[in-house]
Design a protein around this motif. Structure first.
Motif, mmCIF file in Angstrom:
data_model
loop_
_atom_site.group_PDB
_atom_site.id
_atom_site.type_symbol
_atom_site.label_atom_id
_atom_site.label_comp_id
_atom_site.label_asym_id
_atom_site.label_seq_id
_atom_site.Cartn_x
_atom_site.Cartn_y
_atom_site.Cartn_z
ATOM 1 N N TYR A 33 95.767 11.770 31.751
ATOM 2 C CA TYR A 33 94.686 12.337 30.947
ATOM 3 C C TYR A 33 93.672 12.967 31.883
ATOM 4 C CZ TYR A 33 92.348 7.925 32.104
ATOM 5 O OH TYR A 33 91.815 6.863 32.773
ATOM 6 N N SER A 37 88.142 2.277 18.450
ATOM 7 C CA SER A 37 88.633 3.600 18.063
ATOM 8 C C SER A 37 90.094 3.539 17.667
ATOM 9 C CB SER A 37 88.478 4.581 19.223
ATOM 10 O OG SER A 37 87.128 4.784 19.501
ATOM 11 N N VAL A 49 93.907 4.729 17.132
ATOM 12 C CA VAL A 49 94.784 5.576 17.942
ATOM 13 C C VAL A 49 96.137 5.669 17.231
ATOM 14 C CG1 VAL A 49 95.899 5.855 20.193
ATOM 15 C CG2 VAL A 49 93.659 4.778 20.043
ATOM 16 N N VAL A 59 96.851 9.930 20.403
ATOM 17 C CA VAL A 59 95.665 10.685 20.016
ATOM 18 C C VAL A 59 94.609 9.692 19.532
ATOM 19 C CG1 VAL A 59 94.728 12.415 18.449
ATOM 20 C CG2 VAL A 59 97.026 12.684 19.366
ATOM 21 N N VAL A 60 93.421 9.755 20.129
ATOM 22 C CA VAL A 60 92.311 8.876 19.738
ATOM 23 C C VAL A 60 91.590 9.535 18.575
ATOM 24 C CG1 VAL A 60 90.208 7.728 20.519
ATOM 25 C CG2 VAL A 60 92.080 8.101 22.121
ATOM 26 N N HIS A 102 85.909 7.258 18.348
ATOM 27 C CA HIS A 102 85.086 7.577 19.512
ATOM 28 C C HIS A 102 85.987 7.797 20.725
ATOM 29 C CE1 HIS A 102 82.204 7.057 22.790
ATOM 30 N NE2 HIS A 102 81.265 7.369 21.892
ATOM 31 N N PRO A 103 85.825 8.914 21.447
ATOM 32 C CA PRO A 103 86.732 9.200 22.571
ATOM 33 C C PRO A 103 86.449 8.305 23.775
ATOM 34 C CG PRO A 103 85.018 10.849 22.464
ATOM 35 C CD PRO A 103 84.826 9.963 21.263
ATOM 36 N N PRO A 105 84.731 13.695 27.432
ATOM 37 C CA PRO A 105 85.491 12.907 26.439
ATOM 38 C C PRO A 105 86.995 13.156 26.565
ATOM 39 C CG PRO A 105 84.482 14.801 25.395
ATOM 40 C CD PRO A 105 84.010 14.809 26.825
ATOM 41 N N ARG A 116 90.622 12.559 24.376
ATOM 42 C CA ARG A 116 91.216 12.194 23.096
ATOM 43 C C ARG A 116 92.736 12.167 23.129
ATOM 44 N NH1 ARG A 116 87.934 11.494 18.951
ATOM 45 N NH2 ARG A 116 85.869 12.418 19.016
#
Length: 193
Positions: free
Chosen positions: A53, A128, A130, A157-158, A161-162, A179, A181
Protein backbone atom coordinates in the motif's frame (compact mmCIF):
# COMPACT_ATOMS: atom_id res chain seq x y z
CA UNK A 1 1.89 -84.76 -12.63
CA UNK A 2 -1.32 -84.72 -10.60
CA UNK A 3 0.59 -82.93 -7.77
CA UNK A 4 1.77 -80.20 -10.19
CA UNK A 5 -1.81 -79.57 -11.42
CA UNK A 6 -3.13 -79.25 -7.87
CA UNK A 7 -0.28 -76.89 -6.89
CA UNK A 8 -0.84 -74.74 -10.01
CA UNK A 9 -4.60 -74.59 -9.32
CA UNK A 10 -4.02 -73.54 -5.69
CA UNK A 11 -1.51 -70.85 -6.80
CA UNK A 12 -3.91 -69.49 -9.44
CA UNK A 13 -6.73 -69.43 -6.88
CA UNK A 14 -4.49 -67.57 -4.37
CA UNK A 15 -3.43 -65.03 -7.02
CA UNK A 16 -7.06 -64.45 -8.04
CA UNK A 17 -8.07 -63.88 -4.40
CA UNK A 18 -5.14 -61.47 -3.94
CA UNK A 19 -6.28 -59.29 -6.85
CA UNK A 20 -10.01 -59.41 -6.11
CA UNK A 21 -11.73 -56.60 -4.18
CA UNK A 22 -14.45 -58.91 -2.87
CA UNK A 23 -15.13 -62.61 -2.71
CA UNK A 24 -18.76 -63.80 -2.66
CA UNK A 25 -19.91 -60.34 -1.52
CA UNK A 26 -17.41 -60.21 1.38
CA UNK A 27 -15.00 -57.25 1.13
CA UNK A 28 -11.42 -58.44 1.17
CA UNK A 29 -9.88 -54.98 1.21
CA UNK A 30 -11.27 -51.48 0.93
CA UNK A 31 -9.33 -49.79 -1.88
CA UNK A 32 -10.91 -46.32 -1.41
CA UNK A 33 -9.90 -46.00 2.22
CA UNK A 34 -6.36 -47.09 1.42
CA UNK A 35 -5.92 -44.63 -1.45
CA UNK A 36 -7.69 -41.51 -0.17
CA UNK A 37 -7.95 -39.91 3.25
CA UNK A 38 -11.10 -38.00 4.19
CA UNK A 39 -11.21 -34.24 3.61
CA UNK A 40 -10.46 -32.36 6.85
CA UNK A 41 -13.47 -30.57 8.31
CA UNK A 42 -11.72 -28.31 10.84
CA UNK A 43 -8.34 -26.66 10.24
CA UNK A 44 -6.28 -24.08 12.14
CA UNK A 45 -2.89 -22.46 11.81
CA UNK A 46 -1.09 -19.29 10.98
CA UNK A 47 1.19 -17.61 8.55
CA UNK A 48 2.89 -14.50 7.29
CA UNK A 49 1.91 -12.06 4.58
CA UNK A 50 3.17 -9.08 2.67
CA UNK A 51 0.92 -6.01 2.34
CA UNK A 52 1.44 -3.49 -0.45
CA UNK A 53 0.00 0.00 0.00
CA UNK A 54 1.17 3.55 -0.78
CA UNK A 55 4.15 2.28 -2.78
CA UNK A 56 5.59 0.43 0.21
CA UNK A 57 5.57 -3.11 1.56
CA UNK A 58 4.75 -4.14 5.12
CA UNK A 59 4.76 -7.58 6.69
CA UNK A 60 2.20 -9.15 9.01
CA UNK A 61 1.45 -12.35 10.90
CA UNK A 62 -1.95 -14.02 10.95
CA UNK A 63 -3.97 -16.73 12.69
CA UNK A 64 -6.69 -18.76 10.95
CA UNK A 65 -9.40 -21.22 11.96
CA UNK A 66 -11.73 -22.70 9.36
CA UNK A 67 -14.61 -25.18 9.16
CA UNK A 68 -15.49 -26.99 5.92
CA UNK A 69 -19.30 -26.94 5.70
CA UNK A 70 -19.37 -28.65 2.31
CA UNK A 71 -16.72 -30.12 0.03
CA UNK A 72 -16.83 -26.85 -1.98
CA UNK A 73 -17.46 -24.25 0.79
CA UNK A 74 -15.71 -23.35 4.04
CA UNK A 75 -16.23 -20.59 6.63
CA UNK A 76 -13.49 -19.24 8.84
CA UNK A 77 -12.21 -16.69 11.34
CA UNK A 78 -8.91 -14.89 11.00
CA UNK A 79 -6.84 -12.15 12.59
CA UNK A 80 -3.85 -10.18 11.31
CA UNK A 81 -1.22 -8.05 13.06
CA UNK A 82 1.04 -5.93 10.79
CA UNK A 83 4.64 -5.19 11.77
CA UNK A 84 4.71 -1.46 11.00
CA UNK A 85 1.14 -0.23 10.34
CA UNK A 86 -1.07 1.07 13.16
CA UNK A 87 -4.03 -1.30 12.87
CA UNK A 88 -5.25 -4.80 13.74
CA UNK A 89 -7.57 -6.80 11.48
CA UNK A 90 -10.07 -9.51 12.46
CA UNK A 91 -12.89 -10.97 10.42
CA UNK A 92 -14.83 -13.76 8.73
CA UNK A 93 -13.99 -15.35 5.40
CA UNK A 94 -15.65 -17.75 2.99
CA UNK A 95 -13.80 -19.97 0.51
CA UNK A 96 -15.44 -21.45 -2.56
CA UNK A 97 -13.35 -24.39 -3.83
CA UNK A 98 -13.75 -24.71 -7.57
CA UNK A 99 -10.86 -26.91 -8.75
CA UNK A 100 -8.85 -29.82 -7.42
CA UNK A 101 -9.19 -32.20 -4.53
CA UNK A 102 -6.78 -31.72 -1.65
CA UNK A 103 -6.51 -35.36 -0.60
CA UNK A 104 -6.59 -36.88 -4.10
CA UNK A 105 -4.67 -34.46 -6.36
CA UNK A 106 -2.73 -32.64 -3.62
CA UNK A 107 -4.19 -29.17 -4.21
CA UNK A 108 -7.41 -27.14 -4.00
CA UNK A 109 -7.99 -23.83 -5.79
CA UNK A 110 -10.53 -21.42 -4.34
CA UNK A 111 -11.96 -17.91 -4.44
CA UNK A 112 -11.94 -15.99 -1.17
CA UNK A 113 -14.50 -13.47 0.04
CA UNK A 114 -13.97 -11.85 3.45
CA UNK A 115 -15.63 -9.24 5.63
CA UNK A 116 -13.48 -7.85 8.42
CA UNK A 117 -12.77 -4.79 10.51
CA UNK A 118 -9.64 -2.74 11.09
CA UNK A 119 -9.11 -1.62 14.66
CA UNK A 120 -7.50 1.83 14.36
CA UNK A 121 -6.33 3.83 17.36
CA UNK A 122 -5.44 7.39 16.34
CA UNK A 123 -6.83 10.39 18.26
CA UNK A 124 -10.01 8.31 18.47
CA UNK A 125 -10.70 4.59 18.17
CA UNK A 126 -12.20 3.41 14.85
CA UNK A 127 -13.58 0.06 13.70
CA UNK A 128 -13.43 0.40 9.92
CA UNK A 129 -15.24 -2.25 7.84
CA UNK A 130 -13.13 -3.97 5.16
CA UNK A 131 -14.17 -6.10 2.17
CA UNK A 132 -11.65 -8.51 0.60
CA UNK A 133 -11.74 -10.67 -2.52
CA UNK A 134 -9.06 -12.89 -4.05
CA UNK A 135 -7.66 -16.24 -5.10
CA UNK A 136 -5.94 -18.96 -3.09
CA UNK A 137 -4.51 -22.45 -3.30
CA UNK A 138 -4.16 -25.17 -0.68
CA UNK A 139 -1.21 -27.50 -1.29
CA UNK A 140 -0.68 -30.86 0.41
CA UNK A 141 3.10 -31.23 0.69
CA UNK A 142 3.20 -34.72 2.24
CA UNK A 143 0.55 -37.42 1.66
CA UNK A 144 0.51 -38.72 5.24
CA UNK A 145 1.09 -35.45 7.16
CA UNK A 146 -1.70 -33.64 8.98
CA UNK A 147 -0.73 -30.23 7.60
CA UNK A 148 -0.79 -28.35 4.32
CA UNK A 149 0.33 -25.02 2.91
CA UNK A 150 -1.90 -22.20 1.72
CA UNK A 151 -1.04 -19.37 -0.66
CA UNK A 152 -3.47 -16.46 -1.06
CA UNK A 153 -3.39 -13.34 -3.19
CA UNK A 154 -6.20 -10.84 -2.56
CA UNK A 155 -7.14 -7.17 -2.36
CA UNK A 156 -8.86 -5.32 0.50
CA UNK A 157 -10.89 -2.12 0.40
CA UNK A 158 -11.41 -0.11 3.61
CA UNK A 159 -14.99 1.20 3.64
CA UNK A 160 -14.80 3.22 6.86
CA UNK A 161 -12.11 5.50 8.29
CA UNK A 162 -8.92 5.01 6.22
CA UNK A 163 -5.57 3.86 7.55
CA UNK A 164 -3.25 6.85 7.79
CA UNK A 165 0.41 6.64 6.90
CA UNK A 166 3.01 9.38 7.08
CA UNK A 167 4.21 10.31 3.62
CA UNK A 168 8.01 10.39 3.50
CA UNK A 169 8.03 12.97 0.70
CA UNK A 170 8.09 16.50 1.98
CA UNK A 171 5.74 19.06 0.60
CA UNK A 172 5.88 22.80 1.31
CA UNK A 173 4.66 22.47 4.91
CA UNK A 174 6.53 19.24 5.72
CA UNK A 175 5.50 15.60 6.01
CA UNK A 176 1.78 14.87 6.10
CA UNK A 177 -0.53 11.93 6.84
CA UNK A 178 -1.86 10.22 3.72
CA UNK A 179 -5.04 8.08 3.81
CA UNK A 180 -4.92 4.47 2.58
CA UNK A 181 -8.05 2.62 1.44
CA UNK A 182 -6.71 -0.20 -0.78
CA UNK A 183 -4.31 -3.00 0.20
CA UNK A 184 -2.84 -5.90 -1.79
CA UNK A 185 -1.98 -9.04 0.19
CA UNK A 186 0.21 -12.05 -0.57
CA UNK A 187 -0.07 -14.58 2.27
CA UNK A 188 1.51 -17.95 2.96
CA UNK A 189 0.16 -20.09 5.84
CA UNK A 190 0.73 -23.51 7.34
CA UNK A 191 -2.53 -25.12 8.48
CA UNK A 192 -3.09 -28.23 10.61
CA UNK A 193 -6.03 -30.64 10.69
Amino acid sequence: MNFLRKTAAVLLFAIALGHADDFMGLPIEDGASKDERPLPSFIFGGGASLLYYLKSIDGSVSLDAEYRVHKNVSLGLYGTVPFVADFLEFGLDCHWYFKGSLMRSGHDDYLKFAVSAFYLDYDETYFSPVISFGYGRDMLFFKKADLFGRFEFYGSVVAGHPVEKENEKMNIVGPYMEPVRFFLHARFSILFF
